[in-house]
Enzyme design. Structure first.
Site, mmCIF file in Angstrom:
data_model
loop_
_atom_site.group_PDB
_atom_site.id
_atom_site.type_symbol
_atom_site.label_atom_id
_atom_site.label_comp_id
_atom_site.label_asym_id
_atom_site.label_seq_id
_atom_site.Cartn_x
_atom_site.Cartn_y
_atom_site.Cartn_z
ATOM 1 N N THR A 12 0.844 -1.194 0.000
ATOM 2 C CA THR A 12 0.000 0.000 0.000
ATOM 3 C C THR A 12 0.877 1.241 0.000
ATOM 4 O O THR A 12 1.753 1.390 0.855
ATOM 5 C CB THR A 12 -0.929 -0.004 1.230
ATOM 6 O OG1 THR A 12 -1.830 -1.098 1.111
ATOM 7 C CG2 THR A 12 -1.718 1.286 1.337
ATOM 8 N N ASN B 198 -4.078 -5.372 12.871
ATOM 9 C CA ASN B 198 -5.477 -4.921 12.821
ATOM 10 C C ASN B 198 -6.354 -5.662 13.834
ATOM 11 O O ASN B 198 -7.526 -5.952 13.557
ATOM 12 C CB ASN B 198 -6.053 -5.035 11.410
ATOM 13 C CG ASN B 198 -5.663 -3.858 10.533
ATOM 14 O OD1 ASN B 198 -5.575 -2.731 11.012
ATOM 15 N ND2 ASN B 198 -5.415 -4.118 9.258
ATOM 16 N N HIS C 90 -6.881 -11.199 -1.258
ATOM 17 C CA HIS C 90 -6.302 -10.745 0.013
ATOM 18 C C HIS C 90 -7.157 -11.292 1.158
ATOM 19 O O HIS C 90 -8.252 -10.810 1.418
ATOM 20 C CB HIS C 90 -6.289 -9.219 0.036
ATOM 21 C CG HIS C 90 -5.404 -8.627 1.089
ATOM 22 N ND1 HIS C 90 -4.841 -9.367 2.108
ATOM 23 C CD2 HIS C 90 -4.987 -7.339 1.286
ATOM 24 C CE1 HIS C 90 -4.108 -8.557 2.874
ATOM 25 N NE2 HIS C 90 -4.186 -7.327 2.396
ATOM 26 N N TYR D 168 -8.189 -8.069 7.385
ATOM 27 C CA TYR D 168 -9.230 -7.501 6.525
ATOM 28 C C TYR D 168 -10.399 -8.489 6.387
ATOM 29 O O TYR D 168 -10.434 -9.519 7.065
ATOM 30 C CB TYR D 168 -8.623 -7.058 5.195
ATOM 31 C CG TYR D 168 -7.577 -5.985 5.383
ATOM 32 C CD1 TYR D 168 -7.923 -4.757 5.969
ATOM 33 C CD2 TYR D 168 -6.245 -6.189 5.041
ATOM 34 C CE1 TYR D 168 -6.967 -3.769 6.184
ATOM 35 C CE2 TYR D 168 -5.287 -5.205 5.262
ATOM 36 C CZ TYR D 168 -5.650 -3.998 5.835
ATOM 37 O OH TYR D 168 -4.707 -3.026 6.071
ATOM 38 N N ASN E 190 -3.989 -10.058 7.101
ATOM 39 C CA ASN E 190 -3.793 -8.736 7.715
ATOM 40 C C ASN E 190 -5.029 -8.160 8.391
ATOM 41 O O ASN E 190 -5.160 -6.942 8.533
ATOM 42 C CB ASN E 190 -3.261 -7.731 6.681
ATOM 43 C CG ASN E 190 -1.951 -8.161 6.065
ATOM 44 O OD1 ASN E 190 -1.431 -9.228 6.388
ATOM 45 N ND2 ASN E 190 -1.418 -7.357 5.166
#
Length: 362
Positions: free
Chosen positions: A26, A236, A176, A181, A179
């Site tokens: 990112t 996260n 993805h 998400y 992480n």
């Protein structure tokens, strides 16, 4: 004779010229109007086209999937056209590129979402995490739980994103599921407290993931699809009571879908290689495709992992930020530029397209 790290690998009918992968990174440099990739992004990726494979930065599959300012999407015609300039530049430089398909789930903020709606998640549990919005870092917003009937809509968003990636010229896609998400939130028992077909057992918690695999492999050949997991990362505010068991089922789902590769973050995000003894061996036993290792690899670690068969591909992140010609530098065992974390997120060419190559230095 070349070290095995620098030899080709086939993903189905796609031949990668070496085993060195540019990890998804990112950088928050999409155009602020419409989250559209543009000429600077094309230059950045084309500079790194000697990688065996480039995986794009996380690319949101829908407006609902956005979690940070100026991250690119792949749901509008303008975004597709913007990505086409990027893939054309990479292909013209001799490279291959996959799009990383991203839905952030609860890691978002109402200011980033359509009509100020709350983020979505498997369960209405707010993450102890922050995101980056127009005014700087902010605590993420309280999410709402996706209804059972809504999951098919999100799966359709993944399918449409894969169609758009194909239209934009990507050679394949990476899903993805790492992480912290959305897909990772469904996998983990700390964030998924559902009592429907998508919650409870690991089999149920991986159901959404399997449906996304089915959707995306209806657009691309399965060997041109990969998935990223981070079983041992708490990034996260994510956790699982038994990550080896949970991700063994997730790996088996990837195997059932005949995916080209699994991309594993080996430990915590950011370089801490911490995981239970034999955990990687246990996880790998559930997947027969290519295994892509990631997390704080240096040249010798990469050579050893490929030579021993512990990995088929090695993904590099920060080293690719600072070294556009990383493959050449690793092959020659040349000195490496040091990345500048101050310019990782947002900004312009500085710290993005201005790192020198060996030729520049000479």
């Amino acid at each position: 004779m070349d070290l095995k790290l620098f030899t080709p690998l086939d993903l189905g009918d796609l031949t990668l010229p070496n085993r060195i992968v540019m990890a998804p990174l990112t950088r928050n440099r999409a155009h602020p109007e419409g989250d559209v990739p543009h000429a600077l992004n094309a230059k950045y990726y084309a500079q790194r086209a000697s990688a065996g494979l480039i995986i794009s930065e996380g690319t949101q599959i829908s407006p609902e999937g956005k979690g940070y300012i100026q991250t690119p999407g792949i749901y509008s015609d303008e975004q597709i056209a913007g990505w086409k300039t990027v893939t054309d530049a990479v292909h013209n430089a001799g490279g291959r590129m996959f799009a990383q398909l991203w839905h952030v789930g609860r890691i978002s903020h109402v200011s980033l979402l359509p009509d100020g709606q709350p983020p979505v998640a498997p369960s209405p549990i707010t993450a102890k995490s922050q995101t980056f919005i127009a005014t700087g870092f902010a605590d993420v917003s309280e999410p709402r739980a996706l209804g059972s009937e809504e999951i098919a809509r999100v799966v359709a968003d993944y399918r449409r994103a894969a169609e758009n990636a194909k239209a934009a010229g990507f050679d394949g896609v990476e899903i993805h599921a790492a992480n912290g998400y959305l897909l990772d939130q469904f996998l983990r028992d700390s964030t998924n407290k559902r009592d429907d077909a998508y919650g409870g057992t690991a089999e149920n918690r991986t159901r959404f993931l399997a449906e996304v695999f089915d959707a995306v492999t209806s657009i691309y050949p399965s060997k041109r699809v990969g998935v990223r997991f981070s079983p041992f990362s708490g990034f996260n505010d994510i956790a699982d009571s038994d990550p080896v068991s949970t991700f063994s089922v997730a790996m088996a789902r990837a195997n059932d879908a005949n995916l080209g590769y699994v991309h594993l973050v080996e430990g915590e995000m950011g370089g801490a290689r911490s995981f239970p003894p034999n955990a990687l061996t246990t996880l790998r036993a559930n997947f027969y495709g290519a295994y892509m290792a990631n997390n704080a690899y240096n040249r010798q670690m990469a050579i050893d992992a490929i030579d021993s068969g512990e990995a088929d591909l090695i993904a590099f992140g920060s080293l690719f930020i600072a070294n556009p010609d990383l493959v050449v530098r690793l092959r020659q065992d040349a000195p490496l530029n040091t990345p500048n974390p101050e310019t990782y997120y947002g900004g312009s060419a500085e710290g993005y397209t201005d790192y020198p190559t060996l030729n520049d230095a000479a």
